[in-house]
Design an enzyme around this catalytic site. Sequence first.
Site, short mmCIF file in Angstrom:
data_model
loop_
_atom_site.label_atom_id
_atom_site.label_comp_id
_atom_site.label_asym_id
_atom_site.label_seq_id
_atom_site.Cartn_x
_atom_site.Cartn_y
_atom_site.Cartn_z
N PRO A 274 12.98 88.46 32.91
CG PRO A 274 12.12 89.83 34.60
CD PRO A 274 13.07 88.68 34.36
N GLY A 275 12.13 90.89 30.42
CA GLY A 275 12.65 92.06 29.71
C GLY A 275 11.54 93.06 29.51
NE ARG A 276 7.17 91.78 25.00
CZ ARG A 276 7.41 91.87 23.68
NH1 ARG A 276 7.10 92.96 23.03
NH2 ARG A 276 7.94 90.86 23.03
CB CYS A 344 12.14 105.21 0.19
SG CYS A 344 12.64 106.92 0.25
N1 LLP Z 1 15.32 85.24 27.91
C1 LLP Z 1 15.60 84.81 26.67
C2 LLP Z 1 16.46 83.65 26.50
C3 LLP Z 1 15.04 85.47 25.56
O1 LLP Z 1 15.31 85.04 24.33
C4 LLP Z 1 14.20 86.60 25.76
C5 LLP Z 1 13.61 87.32 24.62
C6 LLP Z 1 13.95 87.03 27.08
C7 LLP Z 1 14.52 86.32 28.13
C8 LLP Z 1 13.10 88.22 27.40
O2 LLP Z 1 11.79 88.08 26.95
P1 LLP Z 1 10.71 89.18 27.37
O3 LLP Z 1 10.51 89.09 28.85
O4 LLP Z 1 11.26 90.52 26.99
O5 LLP Z 1 9.52 88.83 26.60
N2 LLP Z 1 11.88 91.83 19.43
C9 LLP Z 1 10.68 91.15 19.87
C10 LLP Z 1 10.92 90.37 21.14
C11 LLP Z 1 12.02 89.34 21.03
C12 LLP Z 1 12.26 88.59 22.32
C13 LLP Z 1 13.45 87.69 22.21
N3 LLP Z 1 13.81 87.00 23.41
C14 LLP Z 1 9.55 92.17 20.03
O6 LLP Z 1 9.75 93.35 19.74
O7 LLP Z 1 8.44 91.80 20.39
#
Ligand code: LLP
Length: 423
Positions: A274-276, A344
């Site tokens: 998990p990230g977000r 801009c």
């Molecule tokens: N694992 C892999 C292999 C991933 O590619 C990603 C996110 C994650 C884990 C984590 O995903 P999360 O739990 O954070 O959803 N910049 C975009 C989000 C790109 C996510 C890319 N991969 C945004 O601002 O919404």
Amino acid sequence: MDHFDYRDGELFAEDIPLSRIAKEVGTPFYCYSTATLERHYQVFADAVAPLGGDVCYAVKANSNIAVIATLARLGAGADVVSGGELRRVLAAGVSADKIVFSGVGKTPEELAKALEAGVKQINVESEPEFLSLSDVAVAHGLEARVAVRVNPDVDAGTHEKITTGKSENKFGIDLALARDVYARAAELPGIKLIGVALHIGSQLTDLEPYRIAYSRAVDFVHLLRSDGHNIRHLDLGGGLGITYDQENAPSPEAYGKMVSEVIGDLDISVTFEPGRMISGNAGVLVTKIIFVKDGVGRQFCIIDGAMNDLIRPTLYDAYHAIIPVKEPDAGVEKMEMDIVGPICESGDYFAKNRAMPPVKDGDLLAVRTVGAYAAVMGSMYNSRALAPEILVNGAQYSVVRRRVEIDDMLKFEILPEWMDTER
Ligand code: LLP
């Protein structure tokens, strides 16, 4: 839940008024809350604890080493996608046996660094990558522990730019091909196949695509085991959505329950990335209004933050709540305005037609839910400074990345010898 609340008419981060940081550090700045980071990590870790799951925080969401270290102290591992992120997590004190290296295009140099560090697992996404990793491992006299990232061809139902598990996406190996690839990879020197990985997208607000994708992965594990492979690990990726606006994001508990149902008695160790979900709500971007400008039929609120600090609204049509740092009076009449930066480009906006309480030049605004995919996607476009990152912990705060100024940038640029201009 987060720890950014109004107290006595002022927005606080935990026990610190944001206006105080603005005065001392200047604007714009990102402000992260330790208590929120810790809480989100803990809620997720508790939800997957019955599965014995490893939580490897996807540092791409927010890779400040102070944020990584905050989570590492609670036991988090890390999911990295570049040599740079690997450096960061090692610098933040994550032990190598808790690091997963993912990504569709790892260079031989990056693979070598990961092997030398002794990472827990490398997720391989193609046959050429298997060959490259095998070469690197043999050249270094090391063995790579590898999971194959499969592409389950499931529509995650998210924005097209952040969906990853459909066959038209560049990620993973199609399930139809993966069995043969696995068999060939098992013969390669320097490769120890240990598992299967997948990640179908980001900001998922529905558990159904997960259920389908994970079921396909479980079937694939059975198939591989019937071929005689010893599959001990399943990496289920990240992607759990959060609430930016009205989304009804599934709870980590519901997610954990769904995973338990799908995994059943597979007898396998599970990793999550998990990230977000961990860092998203743990950050705000504090910005100052430069001017309020009247246009034809609309008002523009021009702020000192811009698309270089937060690109999500223009890149993904993303919604971010924006609130004044000084609490508006209850029941005050709102008016619609566009909240825009000084860059801009017409795409430089944080919100369009947003109903806001009355605001004026010099007021501070807080853009919410920017703890994930904001600072990490920042740039210095228009030669704007990189905004500093602040970490609050109770009644203390620390600048965990200072403002990166134009003078810093100029240090990297060189006039060629044939130009004898003095600078
Ligand atoms: N694992 C892999 C292999 C991933 O590619 C990603 C996110 C994650 C884990 C984590 O995903 P999360 O739990 O954070 O959803 N910049 C975009 C989000 C790109 C996510 C890319 N991969 C945004 O601002 O919404």
